[in-house]
Design an enzyme around this catalytic site. Structure first.
Site, PDB file in Angstrom:
ATOM      1  CD  GLU A 170      -2.732  -1.378   2.448  1.00  0.00           C
ATOM      2  OE1 GLU A 170      -2.766  -0.441   3.269  1.00  0.00           O
ATOM      3  OE2 GLU A 170      -3.342  -2.440   2.612  1.00  0.00           O
ATOM      4  CG  ASN A 216      -0.527  -7.111  -1.059  1.00  0.00           C
ATOM      5  OD1 ASN A 216      -1.153  -7.739  -1.918  1.00  0.00           O
ATOM      6  ND2 ASN A 216      -0.951  -6.999   0.192  1.00  0.00           N
ATOM      7  CG  HIS A 258      -9.601  -5.713   1.279  1.00  0.00           C
ATOM      8  ND1 HIS A 258      -9.941  -6.744   2.148  1.00  0.00           N
ATOM      9  CD2 HIS A 258      -8.267  -5.545   1.415  1.00  0.00           C
ATOM     10  CE1 HIS A 258      -8.839  -7.158   2.772  1.00  0.00           C
ATOM     11  NE2 HIS A 258      -7.813  -6.451   2.343  1.00  0.00           N
ATOM     12  CD  GLU A 289      -4.396  -7.797   2.232  1.00  0.00           C
ATOM     13  OE1 GLU A 289      -5.250  -7.060   2.749  1.00  0.00           O
ATOM     14  OE2 GLU A 289      -3.178  -7.550   2.286  1.00  0.00           O
ATOM     15  CG  ASP A 291     -12.467  -8.932   2.933  1.00  0.00           C
ATOM     16  OD1 ASP A 291     -12.309  -8.000   2.122  1.00  0.00           O
ATOM     17  OD2 ASP A 291     -12.074  -8.872   4.118  1.00  0.00           O
TER      18      ASP A 291
HETATM   19  O1  G3I Z   1      -3.015  -6.583  19.280  1.00  0.00           O
HETATM   20  C1  G3I Z   1      -4.054  -5.797  19.859  1.00  0.00           C
HETATM   21  C2  G3I Z   1      -4.497  -6.411  21.158  1.00  0.00           C
HETATM   22  O2  G3I Z   1      -3.430  -6.382  22.069  1.00  0.00           O
HETATM   23  C3  G3I Z   1      -5.721  -5.658  21.673  1.00  0.00           C
HETATM   24  O3  G3I Z   1      -6.208  -6.303  22.803  1.00  0.00           O
HETATM   25  C4  G3I Z   1      -6.804  -5.589  20.617  1.00  0.00           C
HETATM   26  C5  G3I Z   1      -8.000  -4.765  21.088  1.00  0.00           C
HETATM   27  O4  G3I Z   1      -8.623  -4.125  20.006  1.00  0.00           O
HETATM   28  O5  G3I Z   1      -6.298  -4.983  19.484  1.00  0.00           O
HETATM   29  C6  G3I Z   1      -5.228  -5.741  18.909  1.00  0.00           C
HETATM   30  O6  G3I Z   1      -4.769  -5.135  17.772  1.00  0.00           O
HETATM   31  C7  G3I Z   1      -5.606  -5.226  16.624  1.00  0.00           C
HETATM   32  C8  G3I Z   1      -4.889  -6.047  15.558  1.00  0.00           C
HETATM   33  O7  G3I Z   1      -5.640  -6.033  14.369  1.00  0.00           O
HETATM   34  C9  G3I Z   1      -4.678  -7.495  15.993  1.00  0.00           C
HETATM   35  O8  G3I Z   1      -5.889  -8.122  16.203  1.00  0.00           O
HETATM   36  C10 G3I Z   1      -5.858  -3.827  16.134  1.00  0.00           C
HETATM   37  O9  G3I Z   1      -6.663  -3.133  17.070  1.00  0.00           O
HETATM   38  C11 G3I Z   1      -6.557  -3.873  14.781  1.00  0.00           C
HETATM   39  O10 G3I Z   1      -6.614  -2.547  14.249  1.00  0.00           O
HETATM   40  C12 G3I Z   1      -5.774  -4.739  13.833  1.00  0.00           C
HETATM   41  O11 G3I Z   1      -6.473  -4.765  12.611  1.00  0.00           O
HETATM   42  C13 G3I Z   1      -5.785  -5.336  11.505  1.00  0.00           C
HETATM   43  C14 G3I Z   1      -5.593  -4.298  10.433  1.00  0.00           C
HETATM   44  O12 G3I Z   1      -4.959  -4.908   9.312  1.00  0.00           O
HETATM   45  C15 G3I Z   1      -4.752  -3.132  10.876  1.00  0.00           C
HETATM   46  O13 G3I Z   1      -4.646  -2.196   9.850  1.00  0.00           O
HETATM   47  C16 G3I Z   1      -6.652  -6.473  10.976  1.00  0.00           C
HETATM   48  O14 G3I Z   1      -6.749  -7.501  11.952  1.00  0.00           O
HETATM   49  C17 G3I Z   1      -6.050  -7.001   9.689  1.00  0.00           C
HETATM   50  O15 G3I Z   1      -6.954  -7.877   9.089  1.00  0.00           O
HETATM   51  C18 G3I Z   1      -5.786  -5.858   8.717  1.00  0.00           C
HETATM   52  O16 G3I Z   1      -5.161  -6.397   7.573  1.00  0.00           O
HETATM   53  C19 G3I Z   1      -4.880  -5.477   6.512  1.00  0.00           C
HETATM   54  C20 G3I Z   1      -3.685  -6.005   5.761  1.00  0.00           C
HETATM   55  O17 G3I Z   1      -2.611  -6.236   6.636  1.00  0.00           O
HETATM   56  C21 G3I Z   1      -3.258  -5.048   4.647  1.00  0.00           C
HETATM   57  N1  G3I Z   1      -4.372  -4.761   3.774  1.00  0.00           N
HETATM   58  C22 G3I Z   1      -5.590  -4.322   4.424  1.00  0.00           C
HETATM   59  C23 G3I Z   1      -6.023  -5.323   5.487  1.00  0.00           C
HETATM   60  C24 G3I Z   1      -7.329  -4.954   6.080  1.00  0.00           C
HETATM   61  O18 G3I Z   1      -7.220  -3.722   6.771  1.00  0.00           O
END
Ligand code: G3I
Length: 397
Positions: A170, A216, A258, A289, A291
């Protein structure tokens, strides 16, 4: 003559059926493609079918179905979060490899390939890094060497174990950003300039000679106006063409996929055209990715089937478009969904105003949805001459 041949064939069939009836029940089961997994059906085309894996769900003793579906349905896996920089190096100099190692070990046990995600991204960076840059204790020269060390450390650790690395993720803005003219965006471009993209690929290649190195991004499923000022696919196309022209070791472009049912989206021919044009540069492609989310209207949340059904069908149609286009392009190596169940999907947590969801191919109770069935049908009813087996690219030096 015809009649005699037909009768002879009939006799052979009757005799064969008699022999088959004599063998144990398991061996006589006719080939039933609908009973095959996505990974088995993908194999017919040399296509790897993958999912992002939520390591917390994978380790949860209360979620055996999660583990079974990861194992049985997919031939490649991606770490949804645990290979990101904030997870790997939460405090400076101290790498925690446990969860990422676990993903790689699980994939090995399951006979799956691994897509590495991600070496360079502006998001999910460790706080020590972003704070250090913000307070001036890390200057841009040091930042560049920190980035180089990170790429080298991570790619070296998993050398030979990663099939495709998302080296840079990105890097390009969207037309709705400010300024609206497409540009290199985010933390890395702001501090190091766009040259970090080429550097990242060179450093990754030096650390891992065998992985396929990918750029990507999202919103690059199809070409639009053709003007790189506002057509992101064109911007990325020009970018990777430029990288290749300068001898940068890039092997592929990952199109995230997405999508949302509330948008216009694309048809198969548009998406196939985009994949074909990237292939024309000598690059592999992959959907990385996928969905397809929907608005969770009041009706959807109340269980109104008149509101739910069209969304499930539209979602399925979009999975179908991307998968069919991928099947049509021999350099499209893999099709990865970003989580496979609505029980563990990033969508509801990110899009809550207005709420969105229903983005994956299994519902919250692990029941396959129409999108799963349509993916399966795509894999079953595809073949030569228009769908051929995948190319086997060699990593570019
Ligand atoms: O690790 C913390 C944890 O300690 C805490 O308790 C919890 C409470 O909310 O949050 C956890 O962190 C979260 C993390 O995912 C792990 O679960 C973050 O808040 C959350 O924002 C994060 O979201 C991820 C996101 O990327 C961040 O931008 C999504 O799971 C993940 O699916 C998403 O993946 C991205 C790709 O890497 C790149 N392309 C877009 C895609 C979707 O956004």
């Amino acid at each position: 003559m015809m009649l005699r041949r037909w009768m002879a064939a009939g006799l052979v069939a009757v005799a064969t059926a008699g022999v088959l009836n004599a063998v144990p029940a398991t061996a006589q089961r006719p080939y039933d493609p609908t009973a095959q997994s996505l990974r088995a059906l993908g194999q017919r085309h040399g296509l790897y079918v993958g999912t992002a894996v939520d390591m917390a769900a994978l380790a949860d003793p209360a979620e055996p179905r999660y583990r079974e579906i990861v194992r049985d349905e997919f031939s490649t896996v991606t770490a949804e979060n645990v290979m990101k920089w904030e997870s790997l190096e939460p405090t400076r100099g101290n790498y925690d490899w446990s969860a990422a190692d676990e993903l790689v070990a699980t994939a090995r046990r399951n006979g799956q390939k691994v897509r590495g995600h991600v070496l360079v991204w502006h998001s999910q960076l460790p706080k020590w890094l972003t704070d250090g840059v913000a307070d001036g204790s890390i200057d841009n020269a040091e930042l560049r060497s920190i980035l180089r060390r990170h790429i080298t450390t991570v790619a070296s650790r998993y050398r030979g174990k990663i099939w495709q690395w998302d080296v840079v993720n990105e890097a390009v803005s969207d037309p709705w950003d400010t300024p609206s003219t497409l540009h290199y965006k985010g933390f890395w471009a702001e501090h190091l300039g766009p040259g970090y993209v080429a550097d990242a690929f060179r450093w990754a290649r030096a650390a891992d000679p065998t992985a396929l190195l990918f750029y990507n991004d999202y919103n690059i499923e199809a070409f639009g106006s053709g003007d790189p000022a506002n057509d992101k696919t064109q911007f990325v196309f020009d970018m990777v063409k430029g990288l290749l022209g300068r001898g940068v070791p890039i092997d592929g472009v990952g199109s995230q996929g997405h999508l949302g049912t509330q948008y216009g989206n694309y048809d198969t021919l548009q998406v196939a055209d985009a994949l074909h044009r990237f292939a024309g540069l000598g690059l592999s492609t992959a959907f990385t990715e996928v969905d397809v989310r929907s608005r969770l209207t009041d009706g959807v949340q109340a269980g109104d089937s008149e509101e739910i059904n069209p969304r499930l069908q539209a979602s399925a149609a979009n999975f179908h478009v991307l998968l069919q286009a991928c099947l049509a392009e021999p350099r499209c190596l893999s099709f990865t969904v970003w989580g496979f169940t609505d029980r563990h999907s990033w969508v509801p947590g990110t899009f809550d105003d207005p709420p969105q969801g229903l983005a994956t191919i299994y519902d919250e109770n692990y029941q396959p949805k129409r999108s799963y069935q349509l993916m399966k049908a795509d894999l079953i009813y595809a073949g030569p001459p228009y769908v051929r087996t995948r190319a086997t690219p060699k990593p570019r030096r």
